[in-house]
Design a protein around this motif. Structure first.
Motif, mmCIF file in Angstrom:
data_model
loop_
_atom_site.group_PDB
_atom_site.id
_atom_site.type_symbol
_atom_site.label_atom_id
_atom_site.label_comp_id
_atom_site.label_asym_id
_atom_site.label_seq_id
_atom_site.Cartn_x
_atom_site.Cartn_y
_atom_site.Cartn_z
ATOM 1 N N GLU A 120 10.774 -6.019 -4.400
ATOM 2 C CA GLU A 120 10.785 -7.478 -4.280
ATOM 3 C C GLU A 120 11.410 -7.911 -2.951
ATOM 4 O O GLU A 120 10.928 -8.852 -2.294
ATOM 5 C CB GLU A 120 11.551 -8.099 -5.451
ATOM 6 C CG GLU A 120 10.902 -7.908 -6.817
ATOM 7 C CD GLU A 120 9.655 -8.764 -7.013
ATOM 8 O OE1 GLU A 120 9.326 -9.570 -6.112
ATOM 9 O OE2 GLU A 120 9.017 -8.629 -8.076
ATOM 10 N N ARG A 124 9.657 -9.906 0.388
ATOM 11 C CA ARG A 124 10.244 -11.078 1.026
ATOM 12 C C ARG A 124 10.473 -10.853 2.516
ATOM 13 O O ARG A 124 10.148 -11.713 3.355
ATOM 14 C CB ARG A 124 11.568 -11.427 0.348
ATOM 15 C CG ARG A 124 12.219 -12.700 0.880
ATOM 16 C CD ARG A 124 13.607 -12.879 0.289
ATOM 17 N NE ARG A 124 13.605 -12.809 -1.160
ATOM 18 C CZ ARG A 124 14.722 -12.789 -1.892
ATOM 19 N NH1 ARG A 124 15.897 -12.794 -1.297
ATOM 20 N NH2 ARG A 124 14.648 -12.733 -3.210
ATOM 21 N N HIS A 125 11.029 -9.686 2.864
ATOM 22 C CA HIS A 125 11.357 -9.441 4.261
ATOM 23 C C HIS A 125 10.108 -9.261 5.130
ATOM 24 O O HIS A 125 10.110 -9.639 6.304
ATOM 25 C CB HIS A 125 12.255 -8.212 4.380
ATOM 26 C CG HIS A 125 13.643 -8.446 3.887
ATOM 27 N ND1 HIS A 125 14.202 -7.731 2.853
ATOM 28 C CD2 HIS A 125 14.604 -9.348 4.258
ATOM 29 C CE1 HIS A 125 15.435 -8.156 2.628
ATOM 30 N NE2 HIS A 125 15.696 -9.136 3.456
ATOM 31 N N ASP A 129 2.578 -10.814 -0.084
ATOM 32 C CA ASP A 129 2.522 -10.882 -1.547
ATOM 33 C C ASP A 129 2.290 -9.519 -2.178
ATOM 34 O O ASP A 129 2.493 -9.337 -3.381
ATOM 35 C CB ASP A 129 1.402 -11.831 -1.996
ATOM 36 C CG ASP A 129 1.648 -13.258 -1.553
ATOM 37 O OD1 ASP A 129 2.814 -13.684 -1.570
ATOM 38 O OD2 ASP A 129 0.678 -13.944 -1.162
#
Length: 309
Positions: A120, A124-125, A129
């Motif tokens: 996850e 984000r980094h 998706d």
């Protein structure tokens, strides 16, 4: 006129389709070195790291390998800063399963909840998706392999991972992993001077699995002054380029990922894709990489002038 081989030399390395449906140019880039000393913290010059990543794409590199543990997360964040929105043909592979207590320290952690957390965070980094290729960085001996890969399989079903790979495994472990989930890549230490993973490479080739050698240019004594690679080098092929050209010639499933923090070295490494070894040249390089120097009688090996495609 500038040819494609000159402007996008990585394309000359050929193509491998990860999982059969995700084509990449076989000469990629490993993004470990765009971090601070000990693979910890920010690089000395973050702007140069961004410039290097953009130059890699300009050179035709379509496969960049990173990991959440590089920095940690520094490499992934720089990749997002430099390259997002990503080109349609660019594949960013990352890894999870090694935690970082400090500079130079690496500790395998394969608990399912940890792997999910790290996946996850990588999403984000990197600003995506779905991770195109997510690799188990190391098998945690304290956690059943079925639990580690099983969690990645769940994340794959959730649409957060496209393909799954493993890193630093032996052949038995690779065979075991494939019974749990579809494995499309294996990333092991392998180069001209260290071919201890030869049986894993042979298995990968037989099963159309990408073999991603890390430390691909660690040629050691072979590249020392007067050593075989130094002897073979010509004006149009440095020892490091010969090492990469040998890997590309060794197997069609090999996807080398030479890393560097220098744009000049990046350009030199990528130019290795345009070097074509003849059968005799490849055989000579293969022969001198295996025996210890004393077993060769100390004689010097020579190759004819190397050619570029």
């Amino acid at each position: 006129m500038t040819t494609q081989a000159e402007s996008r030399p990585a394309a000359a390395s050929g193509t491998f389709a990860l999982g059969g449906d995700l084509p990449v140019h076989r000469l990629g880039y490993g993004a470990m070195q765009i971090t601070g000393p000990g693979v910890w913290g920010d690089p000395k010059d973050p702007d140069e790291a961004v410039r290097l990543l953009r130059r890699a794409v300009e050179l035709g590199i379509t496969f960049i390998d990173t990991a959440d543990s590089y920095g940690p997360f520094v490499s992934e964040t720089l990749i997002r800063q430099a390259l997002r929105p990503y080109a349609e043909d660019l594949v960013i592979a990352t890894k999870g399963g090694l935690t970082r207590p400090g500079p130079g320290d690496w500790l395998p952690v394969g608990r399912p909840e940890y792997l999910r957390q790290q996946l996850e965070l990588s999403l984000r980094h990197l600003g995506v998706d779905r991770i195109d290729l997510y690799q188990l960085h190391r098998i945690d001996p304290k956690v059943p392999l079925a639990d580690q890969l099983g969690e990645l399989a769940l994340l794959q079903k959730e649409g957060k991972i496209r393909h799954i790979g493993v890193s630093e495994v032996n052949r038995a472990q690779l065979e075991q992993a494939r019974k749990i989930v579809d494995i499309v890549s294996v990333q092991n230490l392998y180069n001209l001077a260290n071919r201890s993973a030869e049986d894993v490479l042979d298995y990968a080739e037989a099963n159309d699995i990408a073999f991603i050698p890390w430390f691909p240019m660690a040629t050691g004594e072979l590249a020392r002054p007067g050593g075989p690679l130094d002897t073979f080098a010509r004006d149009d092929a440095s020892p490091s380029q010969l090492a990469l050209a040998w890997l590309l010639r060794r197997s069609p499933v090999i996807v080398p990922i030479p890393g560097t923090s220098s744009v000049a070295h990046l350009e030199e490494n990528t130019a290795a894709a345009t070097i074509e070894l003849t059968d005799d040249e490849f055989a000579a390089l293969s022969a001198v990489s295996s025996p210890a120097p004393e077993k060769t009688g100390g004689r010097r090996f020579r190759l004819p002038k190397l050619t570029r495609g």
